[in-house]
Design an enzyme around this catalytic site. Structure first.
Site, PDB file in Angstrom:
ATOM      1  N   TYR A 172      35.802  36.009  35.582  1.00 53.84           N
ATOM      2  CA  TYR A 172      37.161  36.338  35.129  1.00 53.84           C
ATOM      3  C   TYR A 172      37.606  35.355  34.049  1.00 53.84           C
ATOM      4  O   TYR A 172      38.073  34.258  34.350  1.00 53.84           O
ATOM      5  CB  TYR A 172      38.143  36.259  36.303  1.00 53.84           C
ATOM      6  CG  TYR A 172      38.042  37.384  37.312  1.00 53.84           C
ATOM      7  CD1 TYR A 172      37.271  38.516  37.068  1.00 53.84           C
ATOM      8  CD2 TYR A 172      38.732  37.315  38.509  1.00 53.84           C
ATOM      9  CE1 TYR A 172      37.202  39.547  37.996  1.00 53.84           C
ATOM     10  CE2 TYR A 172      38.665  38.345  39.443  1.00 53.84           C
ATOM     11  CZ  TYR A 172      37.894  39.458  39.177  1.00 53.84           C
ATOM     12  OH  TYR A 172      37.822  40.469  40.093  1.00 53.84           O
ATOM     13  N   LYS A 205      30.719  40.853  39.023  1.00 57.83           N
ATOM     14  CA  LYS A 205      31.997  41.561  39.174  1.00 57.83           C
ATOM     15  C   LYS A 205      32.904  41.197  38.012  1.00 57.83           C
ATOM     16  O   LYS A 205      33.162  40.007  37.757  1.00 57.83           O
ATOM     17  CB  LYS A 205      32.681  41.190  40.490  1.00 57.83           C
ATOM     18  CG  LYS A 205      34.033  41.887  40.674  1.00 57.83           C
ATOM     19  CD  LYS A 205      34.803  41.310  41.850  1.00 57.83           C
ATOM     20  CE  LYS A 205      36.190  41.963  41.950  1.00 57.83           C
ATOM     21  NZ  LYS A 205      37.055  41.309  42.961  1.00 57.83           N
TER      22      LYS A 205
END
Length: 303
Positions: A172, A205
């Protein structure tokens, strides 16, 4: 467990991994309603750390109980359940062997300020003790702490793989040269996925990317990259993950209406994404509504 041809193909991409890692990856890919398809839907519940308990669970108070979350993942036929140490401990014995587990080994919280960072809150040995298939680790590319986080991830990945466990990397971007609005820009999300692959992640992810380029130096390179639709943007992210030879799954994000979520997941599937990690959009709904929604998501990936 009979491993499907598709799963055998995916395992062949992970050259250099030991049999323990590949066995746990096969366990994950062969479990649940998507078993054997090469697709994944995972329930992640680390939001108690990230957002606090009431913001996470008050919309559906049953979810305060970790046993409820285990049972939701099992009832919905999901591929795995990912959570921090205490949540997995509260249920690991009662539900032993019923769903693959991923231990989230670092976390942030909403009470801290300053440079984006996460504390290491669990160990590889904890994951082994609880019977997990792997560990989950968040890194923040761009943060002033990103190099220290990468070094932590390097060491935890080395230990996990040596002991036969996978690594699932939440990548992220935030801070540094990344603008707040650019955290989900296509170039930044693709960069984050590639960086996780370079770190040796078994599964990556990232967030679904929006159109646009945030890093000025990348603008020229993106002149020929198609990005009008989410499916096109997903395809580019997959291209940046070793030409699609790494498993990339996409977060469900903030709670949203079912139709919007299902449309987004249809685009992820069309773009070649390997699946979704759906947290608040599942456990903040009632049990029956969540199982129904997750069943529709599974049907999209089956289709």
């Amino acid at each position: 467990m009979n491993v499907s041809p598709r799963v055998k193909e995916i395992l062949s991409w992970y050259e250099g991994e030991n049999p323990g890692v590949k066995t746990n990856l096969a366990r994950l890919l062969m479990h649940g309603k998507l078993g054997g398809t090469g697709k994944l839907v995972i329930l992640p519940v680390d939001q108690g750390y990230e957002h606090g308990p009431a913001r996470s669970f008050q919309p559906n108070p049953a979810a305060y109980d970790p046993h409820y979350l285990y049972q939701l993942a099992i009832d919905a036929g999901l591929s795995a359940y990912a959570a921090p140490l205490g949540s997995l401990e509260q249920g690991a014995d009662s539900f032993a062997g019923e769903v693959p587990l991923i231990l989230k080994v670092n976390s942030a919280n909403s009470l801290a300020t300053g440079v984006p960072d996460q504390a290491v809150t669990a160990s590889v040995d904890d994951a082994l003790r609880l019977g997990c298939v792997g560990i989950g680790f968040t890194m923040y590319p761009g943060s002033d702490q990103c190099f220290a986080m990468q070094e932590e991830l390097r060491e935890m990945t080395r230990e996990a793989k040596a002991k036969g466990l996978m690594t699932v990397v939440w990548s992220y971007p935030r801070g540094g040269a990344v603008t707040k609005s650019g955290e989900t820009a296509l170039d930044i999300v693709a960069y984050a996925a590639h960086m996780a692959a370079l770190m040796g992640a078994t599964i990556i992810k990232v967030k679904p990317p929006k159109a646009g380029v945030d890093l000025k130096a990348a603008e020229k390179a993106y002149e020929t990259v198609k990005q009008d639709t989410l499916a096109e943007r997903i395809a580019h992210v997959m291209q940046c993950a070793y030409a699609g030879k790494r498993i990339v799954v996409f977060s469900g994000g903030d709670a949203k209406d079912a139709d919007s979520l299902l449309k987004e997941i249809g685009e992820i599937n069309a773009g070649g994404g390997f699946g979704s990690i759906v947290g608040r959009n599942s456990f903040q709904r009632s049990h029956d509504d969540a199982v129904d929604l997750l069943g529709k998501i599974i049907d999209i990936y089956k289709g």
